[in-house]
Scaffold this motif. Structure first.
Motif, PDB file in Angstrom:
ATOM      1  N   SER A 174       0.483  -1.266  -0.107  1.00  0.00           N
ATOM      2  CA  SER A 174       0.133  -0.003   0.434  1.00  0.00           C
ATOM      3  C   SER A 174       0.573   1.286  -0.081  1.00  0.00           C
ATOM      4  O   SER A 174       0.197   2.322  -0.332  1.00  0.00           O
ATOM      5  CB  SER A 174      -0.885  -0.372   1.238  1.00  0.00           C
ATOM      6  OG  SER A 174      -0.075   0.275   2.044  1.00  0.00           O
ATOM      7  N   GLN A 175       2.042   0.842   0.269  1.00  0.00           N
ATOM      8  CA  GLN A 175       3.028   2.551   0.322  1.00  0.00           C
ATOM      9  C   GLN A 175       3.238   2.622  -0.801  1.00  0.00           C
ATOM     10  O   GLN A 175       4.292   3.293  -1.401  1.00  0.00           O
ATOM     11  CB  GLN A 175       4.429   2.108   1.608  1.00  0.00           C
ATOM     12  CG  GLN A 175       4.071   1.869   3.179  1.00  0.00           C
ATOM     13  CD  GLN A 175       3.023   3.467   3.147  1.00  0.00           C
ATOM     14  OE1 GLN A 175       3.047   4.891   3.188  1.00  0.00           O
ATOM     15  NE2 GLN A 175       2.169   3.107   3.895  1.00  0.00           N
ATOM     16  N   ILE A 217       1.342   2.655  -3.826  1.00  0.00           N
ATOM     17  CA  ILE A 217       0.276   2.979  -4.208  1.00  0.00           C
ATOM     18  C   ILE A 217      -0.108   4.209  -4.309  1.00  0.00           C
ATOM     19  O   ILE A 217      -0.736   4.579  -3.467  1.00  0.00           O
ATOM     20  CB  ILE A 217      -0.773   1.529  -4.437  1.00  0.00           C
ATOM     21  CG1 ILE A 217      -0.534   0.167  -4.775  1.00  0.00           C
ATOM     22  CG2 ILE A 217      -2.029   1.641  -5.508  1.00  0.00           C
ATOM     23  CD1 ILE A 217      -0.742  -1.121  -4.852  1.00  0.00           C
ATOM     24  N   PHE A 218      -0.611   4.953  -4.966  1.00  0.00           N
ATOM     25  CA  PHE A 218      -1.347   5.923  -4.874  1.00  0.00           C
ATOM     26  C   PHE A 218      -2.430   6.689  -5.174  1.00  0.00           C
ATOM     27  O   PHE A 218      -2.288   6.599  -6.794  1.00  0.00           O
ATOM     28  CB  PHE A 218       0.159   7.048  -5.342  1.00  0.00           C
ATOM     29  CG  PHE A 218       1.112   7.325  -4.263  1.00  0.00           C
ATOM     30  CD1 PHE A 218       1.376   7.391  -2.850  1.00  0.00           C
ATOM     31  CD2 PHE A 218       2.277   5.566  -5.379  1.00  0.00           C
ATOM     32  CE1 PHE A 218       2.722   7.025  -2.500  1.00  0.00           C
ATOM     33  CE2 PHE A 218       3.297   5.967  -4.304  1.00  0.00           C
ATOM     34  CZ  PHE A 218       3.510   6.791  -3.142  1.00  0.00           C
ATOM     35  N   ASN A 278      -4.383  10.505  -1.787  1.00  0.00           N
ATOM     36  CA  ASN A 278      -3.655  10.579  -1.314  1.00  0.00           C
ATOM     37  C   ASN A 278      -2.877  12.069  -0.892  1.00  0.00           C
ATOM     38  O   ASN A 278      -2.591  12.465  -2.513  1.00  0.00           O
ATOM     39  CB  ASN A 278      -2.456   9.076  -1.101  1.00  0.00           C
ATOM     40  CG  ASN A 278      -2.627   7.686  -1.236  1.00  0.00           C
ATOM     41  OD1 ASN A 278      -3.227   7.102  -2.240  1.00  0.00           O
ATOM     42  ND2 ASN A 278      -2.615   7.470   0.197  1.00  0.00           N
TER      43      ASN A 278
HETATM   44  C1  LIG Z   1      -2.576   6.113   0.305  1.00  0.00           C
HETATM   45  O1  LIG Z   1      -4.233   6.346   1.580  1.00  0.00           O
HETATM   46  C2  LIG Z   1      -4.784   5.111   1.740  1.00  0.00           C
HETATM   47  C3  LIG Z   1      -6.190   5.244   2.526  1.00  0.00           C
HETATM   48  O2  LIG Z   1      -6.034   5.842   3.522  1.00  0.00           O
HETATM   49  C4  LIG Z   1      -3.512   4.290   2.467  1.00  0.00           C
HETATM   50  O3  LIG Z   1      -4.490   2.733   3.359  1.00  0.00           O
HETATM   51  C5  LIG Z   1      -2.209   4.023   1.741  1.00  0.00           C
HETATM   52  O4  LIG Z   1      -1.278   3.646   2.908  1.00  0.00           O
HETATM   53  C6  LIG Z   1      -2.382   5.327   1.290  1.00  0.00           C
HETATM   54  N1  LIG Z   1      -1.031   4.909   0.358  1.00  0.00           N
HETATM   55  C7  LIG Z   1       0.313   5.923   0.271  1.00  0.00           C
HETATM   56  C8  LIG Z   1       1.562   5.746  -0.452  1.00  0.00           C
HETATM   57  O5  LIG Z   1       1.056   6.563   0.821  1.00  0.00           O
END
Ligand SMILES: *[C@@H]1O[C@H](CO)[C@@H](O)[C@H](O)[C@H]1NC(C)=O
Ligand SMILES: Cc1cc2nc3c(=O)[nH]c(=O)nc-3n(C[C@H](O)[C@H](O)[C@H](O)COP(=O)(O)OP(=O)(O)OC[C@H]3O[C@@H](n4cnc5c(N)ncnc54)[C@H](O)[C@@H]3O)c2cc1C
Ligand SMILES: *[C@@H]1O[C@H](CO)[C@@H](O)[C@H](O)[C@H]1NC(C)=O
Ligand SMILES: *[C@@H]1O[C@H](CO)[C@@H](O)[C@H](O)[C@H]1NC(C)=O
Length: 447
Positions: free
Chosen positions: A56-57, A59-60, A64
């Motif tokens: 998840s870190q 993917i944007f 975000n």
């Molecule tokens: C983007 O936002 C989502 C939902 O709040 C979160 O889970 C994710 O970690 C965020 N991604 C980044 C790269 O910060």
């Protein structure tokens, strides 16, 4: 400034749609369902990348806060600041996420854009007028090979030929390449000497009088002691003296060509945000016959009409580039080319490239193109695909339409071969943009 046009030895690793898929849900990839919002592709990415920790870190989405900074970080032409942005940005650190992104984009009907350096002259790696997912390779500094990835041997010589100058974004995704640089020097002069010439018009001091300014910048592989007699012989007109020569490491010449002081640490070259971005419309030509003085006068007069936004750069050719046949790789502008002419207008003082002043500059660039016609290559009038220019045309229904721009970048034989290879490796035309190598609905026998 000059990138190597031919590299040898070289090897690449590439993913194309023709790789064998290891996904359990393979069959569903083939039904391309219509896209609703980016939830669909995002869900796909998250659910299929469970093996990758902290995906998840990487993917944007526009939700975000770092979405815009990430999108802007490695784009190099601020002309495209307001163009449509991706639905999702993926910044993989390894190749599995690249494959997952490709499959999810395809499954949910998104186009895929790949961005490496972000220098695309038409912003095609980070903007599009259709929903798209962008893979930004900023975190991919090295890779390990695992299945589903092709190297030179497994992709075959045709595809390996195509991706060296044929527009890689028409054929797949490049994960890595290794190349060796070759010297490109002014024709007929010492091979260790490269002189680039920049030409523009400017007001003299604070007056309303204009002049045309020509800047000669040279790089010589050797010492000042051997350079001075060489210049005395070849370019006595320049009157180069020892005082204006500076000895430095080769890599430091990149600092100087960006206008940075020689004392700047070379590490700055790997810091994308430290290098100035451009805001410009770019075109190119190749010149095979010396331009007569009468032609230069016309060009100078044309430059005097410009409002200080134009820049012409003469990049001399010859050297190794001229030694290979036109069909060795897709890049065809070789023996006989004296120099490449880079032509640009900037919009630095404008809010966009569509203000009345910007439109006037673009029109000026078009009329410069007409004026140059008798002095540049013809049949085809050659253009550099690195300086891609959508004004050259975007027709792609049939060969006649596509040849209008395709033969300018690659010439007839190479363009036809690219079309044949494209038909084999990406018959669905998944890897596309307005000037990607086309796939025709009618059969094209390639001859
Ligand atoms: C983007 O936002 C989502 C939902 O709040 C979160 O889970 C994710 O970690 C965020 N991604 C980044 C790269 O910060
Ligand atoms: C300031 C500036 C100076 C330049 N100077 C020169 C020069 O001196 N000589 C010269 O020849 N050219 C020059 N160019 C043009 C530049 O070389 C080309 O635009 C080149 O394609 C940029 O590559 P990139 O990776 O930076 O661009 P990107 O914008 O990242 O990509 C360019 C194209 O390649 C595709 N692509 C990117 N990464 C991948 C990948 N991993 N797999 C498949 N496709 C991919 C993109 O989708 C896009 O279609 C310059 C451009 C700028 C803006
Ligand atoms: C140009 O004008 C500015 C402001 O009027 C002045 O400070 C400067 O000295 C002038 N420069 C020249 C070269 O005349
Ligand atoms: C990169 O350059 C930017 C802009 O000059 C600067 O703020 C940043 O600290 C630099 N980053 C590194 C790692 O040097």
């Amino acid at each position: 400034m000059k990138k190597s046009q031919l590299s040898s030895p070289v090897f690449f690793l590439l993913i194309t749609l023709s790789f064998s898929l290891s996904w359990d849900s393979l069959s569903s990839i083939l039904d391309v369902t219509p896209r609703a919002s980016s939830e669909d592709v995002l869900g796909c990415l998250l659910s299929h990348s469970h093996r990758i920790t902290s995906t998840s870190q990487l993917i944007f989405t526009p939700a975000n806060t770092s979405f815009l900074p990430v999108w802007q970080a490695s784009f190099q032409n601020t002309r495209f600041l307001t163009t449509p942005k991706p639905s999702v940005i993926v910044t993989p650190v390894e190749e599995t996420l690249v494959q997952t992104t490709l499959l999810c984009a395809k499954k949910h009907g998104y186009e895929l854009k790949m961005r490496s350096g972000g220098h695309d002259c038409e912003g095609l790696s980070y903007s599009a007028y259709v929903p798209f997912v962008m893979i930004d390779f900023t975190n991919m500094r090295s890779i390990d090979v695992n299945g589903n990835i092709l190297d030179r041997k497994s992709m075959g010589e045709d595809l390996f030929w195509a991706i060296r100058g044929g527009g890689v974004s028409s054929f797949g995704i490049i994960l890595a390449w290794k190349l060796s640089l070759v010297p490109s020097v002014a024709p007929y002069i010492d091979r260790n000497l490269l002189i680039r010439t920049t030409i523009f018009s400017e007001y003299i001091g604070n007056s309303t009088k204009k002049t045309v300014k020509v800047i000669f910048e040279g790089i010589y592989q050797g010492t000042t002691d051997t350079l001075l007699p060489l210049l005395d012989e070849e370019f006595p007109e320049l009157g180069v003296t020892r005082e204006i020569c500076q000895e430095m490491r080769s890599i430091q010449s990149s600092l100087v060509s960006w206008g940075l002081p020689l004392s700047t640490p070379i590490e700055i070259l790997s810091n994308r945000s430290a290098i100035a971005k451009v805001n410009a419309k770019v075109k190119s030509d190749y010149v095979r016959e010396p331009i007569p003085i009468s032609g230069l006068r016309k060009i100078w007069r044309k430059l005097m009409e410009n409002d200080e936004s134009a820049q012409l750069i003469i990049n001399p050719f010859g050297g190794k580039i001229a030694e290979f046949p036109e069909t060795a790789i897709p890049y065809p502008h070789r023996a006989g080319v004296l120099f490449q002419l880079y032509k640009a207008v900037n919009f630095n003082d404008q809010t966009s490239d569509t203000t009345p002043i910007s439109m006037r500059r673009r029109a000026w660039l078009q009329t410069l193109d007409e004026l140059l016609k008798p002095y540049v290559s013809s049949n085809p009038r050659e253009a550099c695909s690195n300086y891609n220019d959508l004004d050259l045309g975007v027709g792609n229904e049939n060969y006649e339409e596509a040849s209008v721009w395709g033969e300018r970048y690659w010439k007839r034989d190479n363009f036809r071969k690219l079309i044949r290879i494209k038909a084999k490796v990406d018959p669905d035309n998944f890897f596309r943009h307005p000037q990607s190598v086309p796939v025709f609905s009618n059969s094209f026998n390639g001859m």
